[in-house]
Structure formats: C-alpha cells, structure tokens
Design an enzyme around this catalytic site. Structure first.
Site, PDB file in Angstrom:
ATOM      1  N   ASP A   1      -8.640  -6.419  -4.959  1.00 18.32           N
ATOM      2  CA  ASP A   1      -8.221  -5.111  -4.448  1.00 18.32           C
ATOM      3  C   ASP A   1      -8.729  -4.033  -5.400  1.00 18.32           C
ATOM      4  O   ASP A   1      -8.205  -3.854  -6.500  1.00 18.32           O
ATOM      5  CB  ASP A   1      -6.694  -5.072  -4.356  1.00 18.32           C
ATOM      6  CG  ASP A   1      -6.165  -3.777  -3.738  1.00 18.32           C
ATOM      7  OD1 ASP A   1      -6.951  -2.840  -3.532  1.00 18.32           O
ATOM      8  OD2 ASP A   1      -4.952  -3.714  -3.472  1.00 18.32           O
TER       9      ASP A   1
ATOM     10  N   SER B   1       0.840  -1.188   0.000  1.00 17.16           N
ATOM     11  CA  SER B   1       0.000   0.000   0.000  1.00 17.16           C
ATOM     12  C   SER B   1       0.881   1.247   0.000  1.00 17.16           C
ATOM     13  O   SER B   1       1.724   1.395  -0.878  1.00 17.16           O
ATOM     14  CB  SER B   1      -0.949  -0.041   1.197  1.00 17.16           C
ATOM     15  OG  SER B   1      -1.958   0.928   1.086  1.00 17.16           O
TER      16      SER B   1
ATOM     17  N   HIS C   1      -8.075  -5.171  -0.449  1.00 14.05           N
ATOM     18  CA  HIS C   1      -6.762  -4.537  -0.327  1.00 14.05           C
ATOM     19  C   HIS C   1      -5.989  -5.041   0.885  1.00 14.05           C
ATOM     20  O   HIS C   1      -4.766  -5.212   0.831  1.00 14.05           O
ATOM     21  CB  HIS C   1      -6.943  -3.016  -0.241  1.00 14.05           C
ATOM     22  CG  HIS C   1      -5.664  -2.266  -0.084  1.00 14.05           C
ATOM     23  ND1 HIS C   1      -4.697  -2.238  -1.062  1.00 14.05           N
ATOM     24  CD2 HIS C   1      -5.177  -1.520   0.952  1.00 14.05           C
ATOM     25  CE1 HIS C   1      -3.670  -1.496  -0.654  1.00 14.05           C
ATOM     26  NE2 HIS C   1      -3.936  -1.062   0.566  1.00 14.05           N
TER      27      HIS C   1
END
Length: 385
Positions: free
Chosen positions: A324, A158, A357
């Site tokens: 995601d 991320s 995610h």
C-alpha cells in the site's frame, strides 16, 4: 426504534433514512450549521438486550452504506461482503452492524446533491465544507437515535479508518474497540496532490457549470471519470497492475491511434465510466477535501498521542499492507507509536500483500484471520456470547 423523538425514520426497518428535526442541527467545524440532516444507513443483525453488541462500519471515499447484502443501486454484493456475514469476522448472528453514508455523500445522506430545505434548491457549492470530524459527529447522532450508548467496535479502512481514529479521539467513552485498516492519522502532501488533480479534472469539465450542473440539466461526466481513473491507480500496486494487465493489448496489433490499445487503458476507462453512473461530482470534491483537511494531531497540540489520551481503555487493532503506497505502513506505525505513548492497548499487523491499498476490500485471508481473532478476543472481554 429511536430514543430521540426528534429523529424520524422515513423508510426501512433494517436501515433506510433517518431525518433529524429542526431542533437537532449538525454543527460543523466550519461553524456552519446543517438543518434537516438526513442520514441513509443499513443495519445487519439484531441489537441485543443490553445494547452491547453494536458495531459501526465506516466506509471509504467512494463507497456507501451498503457494506453487505445486495447494493440496490448496482445489484452487486456489498463492498465488505467478505467481512460481514454468517461465520465471518462481523457476524450478524452475533453483532448489530450499522453502516451509514457519510455526510457530504450522495447515497442518501445530506450532501451537495441534496435539496436545501431553506431555499428549495439543490445545494451545489452552497453546501458547507465538511471534515472527517463532521462525518463522525453525524454518525454519533445516528447512534444516539438508535438508542446505543456504547459501540462494541468501530471499524473502517482508508477514509473509514480516519473516522475510526476520530471516533476514538472525540468519543472515547463510547467506543470499546477500534479497528483501523490501511489508513493514516493525516493526509500527506502526496495524497493532497492526487486529490487536487482529481478535483481540477472535475472543475475543468465544461459541464461542471461552476458546481451548478444539477439545476442546468448537465453532468460533468468526463471530468469525474478522469478523476476516478487517476485515483484508481493509487489504489493498486505496480505488482497488481503487472499481474492483471502487463502490456497486454486489447486486440491484435497496435491501432496507431489514441484508442485504448492496452488492456490497462481499457480497464481504467471502464472504471471511470462506471463510476459516473453512481457518484456525484460535487460529493467527490467535498469528500476529498474532507480527507485533505484531516490531521488528528493538529487539534491536539500537534501531538498525535494527545488525541488518544482519554482512550486508554479502548482496544485498538491497526492493520496495514506491505504494497500500500497510498497509506504505507509507516503511517500505521505512527498511529501505533502514538497509541503506545498514550498507554493505550493496541495490536498491530503488517500484512504481506501485493494487491496495494485496495487489499482491505479483497480476499485477504491474513486480514480476515486477524480481524476474526481481534473481534473474538474483544467480544470475550466485553462479555458477549
């Protein structure tokens, strides 16, 4: 500990707090300067004799330096305890693993909740706006202070993945391998929009007090909780939400009110309430803004491949997850395409998962296997035993 006499270790032998002297300011992209920078960090394992086994782990938006072991603030296991540990992909018996709280954070590294040494007051909104590149620049200062010339690997998911890409672009000669997970080379309009909703929720809270809540003994807890609730939805997939909660009720029957009737409502409220106990509202504003500003291609003539022109020797691993939707696989493919155009070495795996995610933080055997295989291969090429 440090080869740089300007950096002072304040506490800890396996990390702690490092303070840089007035002759070592952190110069920011905004042209502002941070003096007296403090970096909070943790280490796991031992640096080998030739200092070739160091791994930098970069954390995501609301995480911290406690990637493994017990987090002293929460009493819970570190956020990547499934990746860092004996026999795992990042093994302290083989690697010297470093994880630091990002600049602008609220877990010990200098940020808006820190005291400005020049004024004696909490920074608040007088703290300068920061970027992902600023975070990486501070990390480089830490790595210098630890006496490490070259990192065996830089790893992150991320926002941590953004830092990985920035490391490869800004310090290619100091990176042997780079692992970017569930990330993107720039923040999309949709992601900027979600962040703006969160920031407006914080700033709309009367207790935000124009960002000066610390000096007034207030905390914008309600606004920050709503920001966290909205963001947390983006970390999950519809399938994950349906599997965990569906339309299940909290109790028998409807309340015919605006209490949390559904389990998913109660879950989000819990996420919001627990978040405000460990995170600073202004840090949330600053770090989300840093992510919004991130666009690696922009600084390289608008061509992402140019960012990696000097990183052809770096071994890259890029991982994405099918569910995601915050940083979809198309973003990872754009990174891979740019690396291919720059003639860099890159391995890419799209992992089948319905967890959204946050899959990079969860028990994902395929991801763990991919990480293990890549790290082992890179270690062999590096000559690590």
């Amino acid at each position: 500990m440090s080869r740089d006499t300007g950096a002072e270790q304040l506490v800890g032998t396996d990390g702690g707090l490092l303070r840089f002297g007035p002759d070592q300011p952190l110069r920011l992209d905004s042209r502002a300067v941070l003096n007296g920078l403090e970096i909070a960090y943790r280490t796991y394992g031992t640096l080998n004799a030739d200092r070739s086994n160091a791994v930098l782990v970069c954390h995501a938006l609301t995480l911290d330096q406690h990637a493994a072991g017990e987090n002293p603030a929460t009493g819970k296991p570190g956020w990547w305890s499934k990746v860092i540990g004996p026999g795992l992909a990042l093994d302290p018996a083989k690697h010297f693993i470093v994880c630091s709280n990002v600049v602008g954070g609220c877990m010990g590294t200098t940020g808006p909740s820190s005291v400005n040494l020049e004024t004696g007051r909490v920074y608040g909104l007088t703290f300068p706006v920061i970027t992902i590149a600023d975070m990486v620049r501070a990390q480089a200062m830490l790595i210098d202070a630890l006496g490490i010339e070259t990192l065996f690997a830089v790893v992150g998911g991320s926002m941590g993945g953004m830092q990985v890409l920035q490391w490869a672009a800004d310090y290619p000669d100091r990176v042997f391998s780079a692992i970017c997970i569930a990330s993107a080379p720039r923040h999309s309009a949709q992601n900027i929009a979600f962040h703006e909703v969160g920031r407006q929720a914080v700033m709309a809270d009367p207790d935000w007090r124009g960002g000066d809540y610390a000096s007034q003994g207030a905390r914008p807890e309600k606004g920050l909780a709503v920001a966290r609730m909205a963001a947390h939805i983006t970390y999950l997939s519809e399938a994950a939400l349906q599997r965990k909660f569906g339309r299940e009720l909290q109790r028998d029957g409807l309340s015919w009110s605006f209490d949390a009737d559904f389990q998913v409502e109660s879950y989000l409220r819990h996420q919001g309430a627990s978040f405000v106990d460990r995170f600073d509202a202004n840090s949330y504003l600053y770090i989300t803004r840093a992510m919004d500003y991130f666009d690696l291609a922009e600084a390289h003539g608008g061509v992402l491949a140019n960012a990696f022109a000097k990183a052809r020797h770096v071994r890259f691993c890029v991982l994405s997850f099918t569910s995601d939707w915050l940083y979809p696989t198309t973003e990872s493919r754009s990174i891979v395409k740019a690396l291919n155009a720059a003639a860099a070495r890159v391995s890419f795996v799209e992992i089948e998962s319905d967890k959204g995610h946050d899959a990079f933080l969860l028990d994902e055997p395929v991801m763990h296997g991919a990480l293990q295989g890549f790290v082992d291969s890179a270690a062999q090429a590096r000559g690590l035993r």
